[in-house]
Write an enzyme that holds these catalytic residues in place. Structure first.
Site, PDB file in Angstrom:
ATOM      1  CG  LEU A 156     -14.376 -30.742 -18.929  1.00 45.06           C
ATOM      2  CD1 LEU A 156     -13.869 -29.315 -18.911  1.00 45.06           C
ATOM      3  CD2 LEU A 156     -15.141 -31.018 -17.665  1.00 45.06           C
ATOM      4  CD  GLU A 158     -10.890 -23.768 -18.734  1.00 44.90           C
ATOM      5  OE1 GLU A 158     -10.798 -22.567 -18.998  1.00 44.90           O
ATOM      6  OE2 GLU A 158     -10.009 -24.407 -18.145  1.00 44.90           O
ATOM      7  CG  ASN A 214      -5.706 -31.398 -25.148  1.00 41.04           C
ATOM      8  OD1 ASN A 214      -6.840 -31.425 -25.640  1.00 41.04           O
ATOM      9  ND2 ASN A 214      -5.495 -31.154 -23.870  1.00 41.04           N
ATOM     10  CG  PHE A 255     -10.144 -26.857 -33.009  1.00 41.97           C
ATOM     11  CD1 PHE A 255     -11.227 -26.799 -32.160  1.00 41.97           C
ATOM     12  CD2 PHE A 255      -8.893 -26.577 -32.505  1.00 41.97           C
ATOM     13  CE1 PHE A 255     -11.068 -26.470 -30.828  1.00 41.97           C
ATOM     14  CE2 PHE A 255      -8.722 -26.245 -31.180  1.00 41.97           C
ATOM     15  CZ  PHE A 255      -9.809 -26.196 -30.331  1.00 41.97           C
ATOM     16  CB  CYS A 266      -5.641 -27.912 -21.821  1.00 40.60           C
ATOM     17  SG  CYS A 266      -6.664 -28.181 -20.358  1.00 40.60           S
ATOM     18  CE  LYS A 269      -2.179 -28.777 -17.710  1.00 38.81           C
ATOM     19  NZ  LYS A 269      -2.460 -30.098 -18.231  1.00 38.81           N
ATOM     20  CE  LYS A 326     -12.400 -22.767 -24.179  1.00 39.48           C
ATOM     21  NZ  LYS A 326     -12.559 -24.127 -24.650  1.00 39.48           N
ATOM     22  NE  ARG A 333      -5.925 -22.243 -15.645  1.00 38.09           N
ATOM     23  CZ  ARG A 333      -6.378 -23.360 -15.087  1.00 38.09           C
ATOM     24  NH1 ARG A 333      -5.596 -24.063 -14.295  1.00 38.09           N
ATOM     25  NH2 ARG A 333      -7.610 -23.772 -15.307  1.00 38.09           N
TER      26      ARG A 333
HETATM   27  N1  LIG Z   1      -9.471 -26.968 -17.555  1.00 34.91           N
HETATM   28  C1  LIG Z   1      -9.775 -27.776 -18.561  1.00 34.91           C
HETATM   29  O1  LIG Z   1     -10.418 -27.367 -19.535  1.00 34.91           O
HETATM   30  C2  LIG Z   1      -9.344 -29.201 -18.560  1.00 34.91           C
HETATM   31  C3  LIG Z   1      -9.925 -30.112 -19.454  1.00 34.91           C
HETATM   32  C4  LIG Z   1      -9.519 -31.444 -19.425  1.00 34.91           C
HETATM   33  C5  LIG Z   1      -8.539 -31.848 -18.540  1.00 34.91           C
HETATM   34  N2  LIG Z   1      -7.963 -30.934 -17.691  1.00 34.91           N
HETATM   35  C6  LIG Z   1      -6.947 -31.408 -16.751  1.00 34.91           C
HETATM   36  O2  LIG Z   1      -7.572 -31.576 -15.482  1.00 34.91           O
HETATM   37  C7  LIG Z   1      -6.652 -31.238 -14.423  1.00 34.91           C
HETATM   38  C8  LIG Z   1      -7.246 -30.159 -13.558  1.00 34.91           C
HETATM   39  O3  LIG Z   1      -7.394 -28.975 -14.359  1.00 34.91           O
HETATM   40  P1  LIG Z   1      -8.248 -27.734 -13.861  1.00 34.91           P
HETATM   41  O4  LIG Z   1      -8.288 -26.760 -14.979  1.00 34.91           O
HETATM   42  O5  LIG Z   1      -9.506 -28.209 -13.240  1.00 34.91           O
HETATM   43  O6  LIG Z   1      -7.278 -27.173 -12.696  1.00 34.91           O
HETATM   44  P2  LIG Z   1      -7.603 -26.088 -11.580  1.00 34.91           P
HETATM   45  O7  LIG Z   1      -6.318 -25.412 -11.308  1.00 34.91           O
HETATM   46  O8  LIG Z   1      -8.791 -25.274 -11.994  1.00 34.91           O
HETATM   47  O9  LIG Z   1      -8.064 -26.964 -10.314  1.00 34.91           O
HETATM   48  C9  LIG Z   1      -7.231 -27.814  -9.606  1.00 34.91           C
HETATM   49  C10 LIG Z   1      -7.671 -27.777  -8.147  1.00 34.91           C
HETATM   50  O10 LIG Z   1      -6.977 -28.796  -7.429  1.00 34.91           O
HETATM   51  C11 LIG Z   1      -6.723 -28.313  -6.119  1.00 34.91           C
HETATM   52  N3  LIG Z   1      -5.684 -29.148  -5.490  1.00 34.91           N
HETATM   53  C12 LIG Z   1      -4.349 -29.149  -5.705  1.00 34.91           C
HETATM   54  N4  LIG Z   1      -3.761 -30.107  -4.971  1.00 34.91           N
HETATM   55  C13 LIG Z   1      -4.742 -30.724  -4.261  1.00 34.91           C
HETATM   56  C14 LIG Z   1      -4.769 -31.818  -3.339  1.00 34.91           C
HETATM   57  N5  LIG Z   1      -3.666 -32.465  -3.006  1.00 34.91           N
HETATM   58  N6  LIG Z   1      -5.963 -32.169  -2.809  1.00 34.91           N
HETATM   59  C15 LIG Z   1      -7.105 -31.531  -3.157  1.00 34.91           C
HETATM   60  N7  LIG Z   1      -7.136 -30.497  -4.025  1.00 34.91           N
HETATM   61  C16 LIG Z   1      -5.972 -30.102  -4.584  1.00 34.91           C
HETATM   62  C17 LIG Z   1      -6.348 -26.858  -6.360  1.00 34.91           C
HETATM   63  O11 LIG Z   1      -6.457 -26.084  -5.188  1.00 34.91           O
HETATM   64  C18 LIG Z   1      -7.361 -26.477  -7.435  1.00 34.91           C
HETATM   65  O12 LIG Z   1      -8.547 -25.947  -6.880  1.00 34.91           O
HETATM   66  C19 LIG Z   1      -5.354 -30.862 -15.127  1.00 34.91           C
HETATM   67  O13 LIG Z   1      -4.540 -31.983 -15.224  1.00 34.91           O
HETATM   68  C20 LIG Z   1      -5.818 -30.443 -16.510  1.00 34.91           C
HETATM   69  O14 LIG Z   1      -4.814 -30.590 -17.479  1.00 34.91           O
HETATM   70  C21 LIG Z   1      -8.367 -29.628 -17.675  1.00 34.91           C
END
Ligand SMILES: NC(=O)c1ccc[n+]([C@@H]2O[C@H](COP(=O)([O-])OP(=O)(O)OC[C@H]3O[C@@H](n4cnc5c(N)ncnc54)[C@H](O)[C@@H]3O)[C@@H](O)[C@H]2O)c1
Length: 443
Positions: A156, A158, A214, A255, A266, A269, A326, A333
């Site tokens: 997905l 954001e 990515n 893109f 994303c 990192k 964006k 971040r």
């Molecule tokens: N944000 C994006 O657009 C996106 C898209 C695809 C994939 N991802 C990937 O998905 C993952 C999550 O990204 P995000 O942006 O949602 O992160 P985020 O920081 O918004 O959310 C992560 C959540 O996990 C919680 N957390 C941490 N440790 C925990 C535990 N042990 N138990 C329960 N909760 C816990 C944190 O408090 C936080 O609320 C990452 O690996 C990211 O790379 C993100």
């Protein structure tokens, strides 16, 4: 189906809400008690178009619940999705501490068959580590419980996360367990009624697919930025070049924009982590190393243009439109706005900033910095400002009143990090215009 989301951030909350939307029973766990309290009291901790409505609807229907109780979460869902953060460690590798903590917690409380789903973006080999962490906890408990670990990376975006989740381009599932595969097929069936979008593969390929996607997108951005800088030196226009190459279906228009570098939680990192993965496997990824280097440089382009125009910016006030990395998100971040604003402040300027939704997140991100004022409208940010820098391409910045801009700015200079405007129109409006990868325009 009963589903537990471990981690209730951008991915966890959207995924959990969307699984509930199609009739599943979902429990979202987070270690952040304030976040869970906010959700329980009807609030939404992040900005994501359409998300508030889906959450509200499914909470009201009794299909979406929130908790900080780790044991309850493990006992709840047959499917346990791990969607916690995987931030970069000091050496650029993905820091897996939250993923492993989530796996250990599952191992501590599991008492019947569970499908553990790695939804976080995690390096190749992580599913093995998750499996081992659960196994260790079971050994400590002296019991045997069946479970499978599958990879199901999330694609997905954001800003369009709900739409992307409800209508995915693809669902990638890496699994070597037939029962788990069947459960995953059932879980995703409602999202692909129109046609099959499920790619079933081995676990390692699924893990690598997410990084490859990515990395490819980041490469397109850095490639266009590199060409933009060349176009400027050669007197060519990157916008014309973009149209000329995008019309080739092998290249495509998406893109392909020049700008001031990619940010967000994303791309930066994940590019770093993939480079690290290659090194750990005894190889190198020179293309991606260059992608990262070009991106780091590109984030300074707007500040350099401003410094070049004014000679020095000490005592000047620069209006900044757009702070989020964006449009349509409040995510700050790795936002290019951070690099620009820090550079302006360190050169003695002050900043008046406006963003339609990211100002609360920006106040937190910039809490250590002095010299930033937050305006309540785009035009408000221009009051007393010497110049305008456009950083995030929010829709409301696309067609502003140029006469108002000219009237309010002390120097009629617009630095456009997103190439939103027509240089001829800017000239006619009496504005100096400094885009990226195209000639500056002055009347
Ligand atoms: N944000 C994006 O657009 C996106 C898209 C695809 C994939 N991802 C990937 O998905 C993952 C999550 O990204 P995000 O942006 O949602 O992160 P985020 O920081 O918004 O959310 C992560 C959540 O996990 C919680 N957390 C941490 N440790 C925990 C535990 N042990 N138990 C329960 N909760 C816990 C944190 O408090 C936080 O609320 C990452 O690996 C990211 O790379 C993100």
């Amino acid at each position: 189906m009963k589903i537990t989301m471990v981690g209730t951030g951008y991915v966890g909350l959207v995924t959990g809400a969307c699984f509930a939307e199609v009739g599943n029973d979902v429990l979202c766990l987070d270690v952040d008690a304030a976040k869970i309290r906010k959700l329980e009291s009807g609030g939404i901790p992040i900005y994501e178009p359409g998300l508030a409505e889906v959450v509200k609807r499914n909470v009201a229907a009794g299909r979406l619940h929130f908790t900080t109780d780790a044991e309850r979460a493990v006992l709840f869902g047959t499917v346990q999705c791990i969607a916690v953060g995987t931030p970069p460690g000091e050496d650029g590798s993905a820091d897996l501490q939250h993923v492993i903590a989530a796996a250990r917690n599952i191992g501590r409380h599991i008492n019947e068959y569970r499908v553990v789903v790695d939804k976080s973006t995690v390096p190749v080999g992580t599913a093995d580590k998750v499996r081992a962490a659960i196994a260790e906890e079971l050994v400590k408990r002296g019991i045997k419980v069946p479970y499978a670990v599958v990879s199901n990376p999330e694609f997905l975006k954001e800003g369009a996360a709900v739409e992307d989740f409800m209508r995915p381009d693809r669902v990638v599932i890496g699994s070597d367990d037939a029962q788990a595969t069947q459960i995953m097929r059932t879980l995703y069936a409602p999202f692909q009624r129109n046609h099959e979008r499920l790619f079933l593969m081995d676990v390692r390929s699924a893990e690598l697919t997410k990084y490859a996607a990515n990395a490819m997108l980041a490469t397109r951005i850095s490639f266009m930025n590199e060409l933009a800088n060349l176009a400027e030196r050669l007197g060519a226009d990157i916008e014309e070049v973009r149209k000329g190459i995008g019309s080739d279906p092998r290249i495509g228009y998406q893109f392909l924009y020049a700008g001031i570098g990619y940010g967000g939680s994303c791309f930066p990192k994940d590019v770093k982590a993939l480079i690290h993965t290659a090194e750990a496997a005894g190889g190198t990824l020179p293309v991606l190393e260059a992608v990262e280097q070009v991106n780091t440089e590109q984030k300074h382009v707007l500040a350099r243009k401003i410094l070049k125009r004014f000679g020095r910016v000490s005592g000047k006030r620069i209006a900044v439109w757009g702070l989020a990395f964006k449009p349509n998100t409040d995510d700050m971040r790795e936002a290019p706005s951070q690099v620009l604003i820090e550079e302006l402040l360190s050169n003695g300027a002050t900043v008046s900033a406006y963003d339609p939704v990211a100002m609360p997140a920006a106040r937190l991100a910039f809490s250590n910095l002095k010299g930033i004022a937050y305006a309540d409208s785009p035009l408000g940010a221009l009051e007393g400002a010497d110049a305008l820098a456009v950083v995030t391409e929010w829709k409301e910045f696309r067609s502003p009143d140029f006469q108002e801009i000219r009237a309010r700015l002390k120097t009629p200079a617009v630095f456009d990090g997103r190439n939103l405007y027509d240089p001829e129109e800017m000239k006619r409006a009496g504005l100096e215009y400094y885009p990226v990868g195209r000639a500056a325009a002055r009347s």
